[in-house]
Write an enzyme that holds these catalytic residues in place. Structure first.
Site, mmCIF file in Angstrom:
data_model
loop_
_atom_site.group_PDB
_atom_site.id
_atom_site.type_symbol
_atom_site.label_atom_id
_atom_site.label_comp_id
_atom_site.label_asym_id
_atom_site.label_seq_id
_atom_site.Cartn_x
_atom_site.Cartn_y
_atom_site.Cartn_z
ATOM 1 N N GLY A 8 0.832 -1.211 0.000
ATOM 2 C CA GLY A 8 0.000 0.000 0.000
ATOM 3 C C GLY A 8 0.858 1.248 0.000
ATOM 4 O O GLY A 8 0.503 2.283 0.583
ATOM 5 N N LEU A 10 1.564 3.524 -2.071
ATOM 6 C CA LEU A 10 1.169 4.783 -2.723
ATOM 7 C C LEU A 10 0.034 5.485 -1.983
ATOM 8 O O LEU A 10 -0.458 6.513 -2.420
ATOM 9 C CB LEU A 10 0.743 4.506 -4.177
ATOM 10 C CG LEU A 10 1.838 3.895 -5.053
ATOM 11 C CD1 LEU A 10 1.289 3.578 -6.442
ATOM 12 C CD2 LEU A 10 3.042 4.824 -5.168
ATOM 13 N N ASP A 34 2.488 -1.629 -4.506
ATOM 14 C CA ASP A 34 1.092 -1.215 -4.527
ATOM 15 C C ASP A 34 0.422 -1.956 -5.681
ATOM 16 O O ASP A 34 1.095 -2.552 -6.524
ATOM 17 C CB ASP A 34 0.973 0.308 -4.711
ATOM 18 C CG ASP A 34 -0.291 0.865 -4.083
ATOM 19 O OD1 ASP A 34 -0.214 1.520 -3.024
ATOM 20 O OD2 ASP A 34 -1.377 0.627 -4.657
ATOM 21 N N ILE A 35 -0.901 -1.850 -5.742
ATOM 22 C CA ILE A 35 -1.626 -2.547 -6.802
ATOM 23 C C ILE A 35 -1.583 -1.763 -8.117
ATOM 24 O O ILE A 35 -1.855 -2.303 -9.185
ATOM 25 C CB ILE A 35 -3.083 -2.819 -6.327
ATOM 26 C CG1 ILE A 35 -3.721 -3.929 -7.159
ATOM 27 C CG2 ILE A 35 -3.896 -1.547 -6.312
ATOM 28 C CD1 ILE A 35 -4.957 -4.510 -6.523
ATOM 29 N N ASP A 53 -0.771 -7.266 -5.495
ATOM 30 C CA ASP A 53 -2.133 -7.329 -4.977
ATOM 31 C C ASP A 53 -2.020 -8.215 -3.730
ATOM 32 O O ASP A 53 -1.682 -9.398 -3.841
ATOM 33 C CB ASP A 53 -3.034 -7.967 -6.054
ATOM 34 C CG ASP A 53 -4.429 -8.263 -5.545
ATOM 35 O OD1 ASP A 53 -4.660 -8.155 -4.320
ATOM 36 O OD2 ASP A 53 -5.289 -8.605 -6.377
ATOM 37 N N TYR A 142 -14.909 -2.413 8.692
ATOM 38 C CA TYR A 142 -13.509 -1.986 8.835
ATOM 39 C C TYR A 142 -13.029 -2.248 10.268
ATOM 40 O O TYR A 142 -11.957 -2.815 10.500
ATOM 41 C CB TYR A 142 -13.424 -0.501 8.487
ATOM 42 C CG TYR A 142 -12.068 0.143 8.671
ATOM 43 C CD1 TYR A 142 -10.982 -0.233 7.903
ATOM 44 C CD2 TYR A 142 -11.896 1.165 9.611
ATOM 45 C CE1 TYR A 142 -9.743 0.399 8.051
ATOM 46 C CE2 TYR A 142 -10.668 1.799 9.767
ATOM 47 C CZ TYR A 142 -9.589 1.407 8.987
ATOM 48 O OH TYR A 142 -8.370 2.016 9.143
ATOM 49 N N LYS A 146 -10.185 -4.700 11.774
ATOM 50 C CA LYS A 146 -9.067 -4.154 12.557
ATOM 51 C C LYS A 146 -8.903 -4.915 13.880
ATOM 52 O O LYS A 146 -7.789 -5.246 14.274
ATOM 53 C CB LYS A 146 -9.247 -2.652 12.806
ATOM 54 C CG LYS A 146 -8.950 -1.805 11.574
ATOM 55 C CD LYS A 146 -7.503 -1.981 11.139
ATOM 56 C CE LYS A 146 -7.178 -1.391 9.802
ATOM 57 N NZ LYS A 146 -5.849 -1.761 9.296
#
Ligand code: AKB
Length: 316
Positions: A8, A10, A34-35, A53, A142, A146
């Site tokens: 992740g 970016l 990143d993807i 990914d 979310y 977490k």
């Protein structure tokens, strides 16, 4: 020398963390991933960049083996507001991605840092000065990912002795990259609109207090927790960290000290407001201070001044 992978890379945190880590450990020792396969800019150009990914475990393993990675900062995740629009995707990316990272880390003996969030708490959690160890019944997908992620990281530490660590981030405020799909994003958008249009319509209602943090402190937290003496860490994967708590009115009043014409209006989004209402007003971060010396530098006034100075230059 450490060999670090950031997933992740970016995103709002990743784009700043990668540059900080490259400064400390050398450009070639920090692999950004990143993807996005069409990315350009400093993260992609200043050191190795790989398309990953995180739901693809074999691709993750390939990159970890290729660079002999020993530390993974796993940041790829869907945030709270986006997650509510597509819970299945949020589960897939957040839990599937974390599970893959932990499995690859276990097989390659990597340390793992994964941020949790204030979203791990829920409406039944004590709202003010929320303790480190307390009731956690989140009501967003979310938040569910977490709190499950915190437990999964604890599990990998207990069962496999994997060096897993993390902090519970509040809303993060920064001027380099925009956040995407979070409940706390209003506290970033307000600065752009204050500079460009001298007014902002907040999708979060007045009187809604949430913990927030300026990005330099967040980056320091991620670096510092991975450098901490492991024998001192009792709460490995989910340290409460805090530096400021405010509602939209307080933030607007601070902005007005620099831009007196600034006006705050409200256009509350009921779905996002419901998420904000389920989160704590402010966290108690005593354990992070005691166990690894957490010591934030920016309060509301210092953050606002620095944000306005930097964003004004950027938006010129
Ligand atoms: C969000 O609003 O979803 C995030 C967070 C607090 O984790 N910024």
């Amino acid at each position: 020398m450490k060999k670090i992978l950031v997933t992740g890379a970016l995103g709002q945190i990743g784009s700043e963390l990668v540059m900080k880590l490259r400064e400390s450990y050398g450009n070639d020792n920090v692999v950004a991933s990143d993807i996005n396969d069409k990315a350009t800019g400093e993260v992609v150009e200043s050191g190795p960049y790989e398309i990953i990914d995180v739901t693809d475990e074999s691709r993750l393993a390939e990159v970890v083996e290729k660079y002999n990675i020993d530390t993974i900062y796993h940041l790829a995740a869907l945030l709270s507001a986006t997650g509510e629009k597509n819970p299945a995707l949020a589960w897939n990316i957040n839990m599937g991605g974390l599970f893959n990272v932990l499995e690859v880390a276990r097989k390659n003996n990597c340390a793992v840092c994964t941020p949790s969030s204030i979203a791990a708490f829920g409406p039944s959690t004590p709202k003010d000065n929320t303790p480190q160890d307390t009731l956690m019944r989140p009501t967003t997908i979310y938040g569910v990912t977490k709190v499950a992620g915190e437990l999964l990281c604890d599990y990998y530490h207990e069962k496999y002795n994997l060096d897993t660590r993390g902090v519970r981030f509040p809303g993060l405020i920064s001027h380099k990259s925009l956040p995407g799909g979070g409940t706390t994003d209003y506290a970033v958008h307000i600065f752009y609109e204050a500079i460009k249009n001298k007014k902002y319509a907040s999708f979060i209602d007045k009187g809604t207090y949430m913990d927030m943090m300026y990005m330099p402190d967040a980056i320091t937290a991620l670096v510092k927790i991975m450098e901490a003496d492991p024998s001192k860490l009792v709460h490995r994967n989910a340290f409460n960290i805090a530096s400021m708590s405010f509602d939209p009115e307080m933030l607007a009043a601070e902005i007005k000290k620099h831009i007196p014409e600034f006006e705050l209006e409200y256009d509350v989004d009921a779905d996002i407001q419901k998420i904000a209402d389920s989160w704590p007003n402010s966290l108690d971060d005593k354990e992070a201070r005691e166990e690894w010396g957490w010591d934030p530098q920016y309060d509301l006034a210092a953050m606002t001044k620095d944000m306005l100075e930097n964003l004004s230059k950027k938006l010129k």
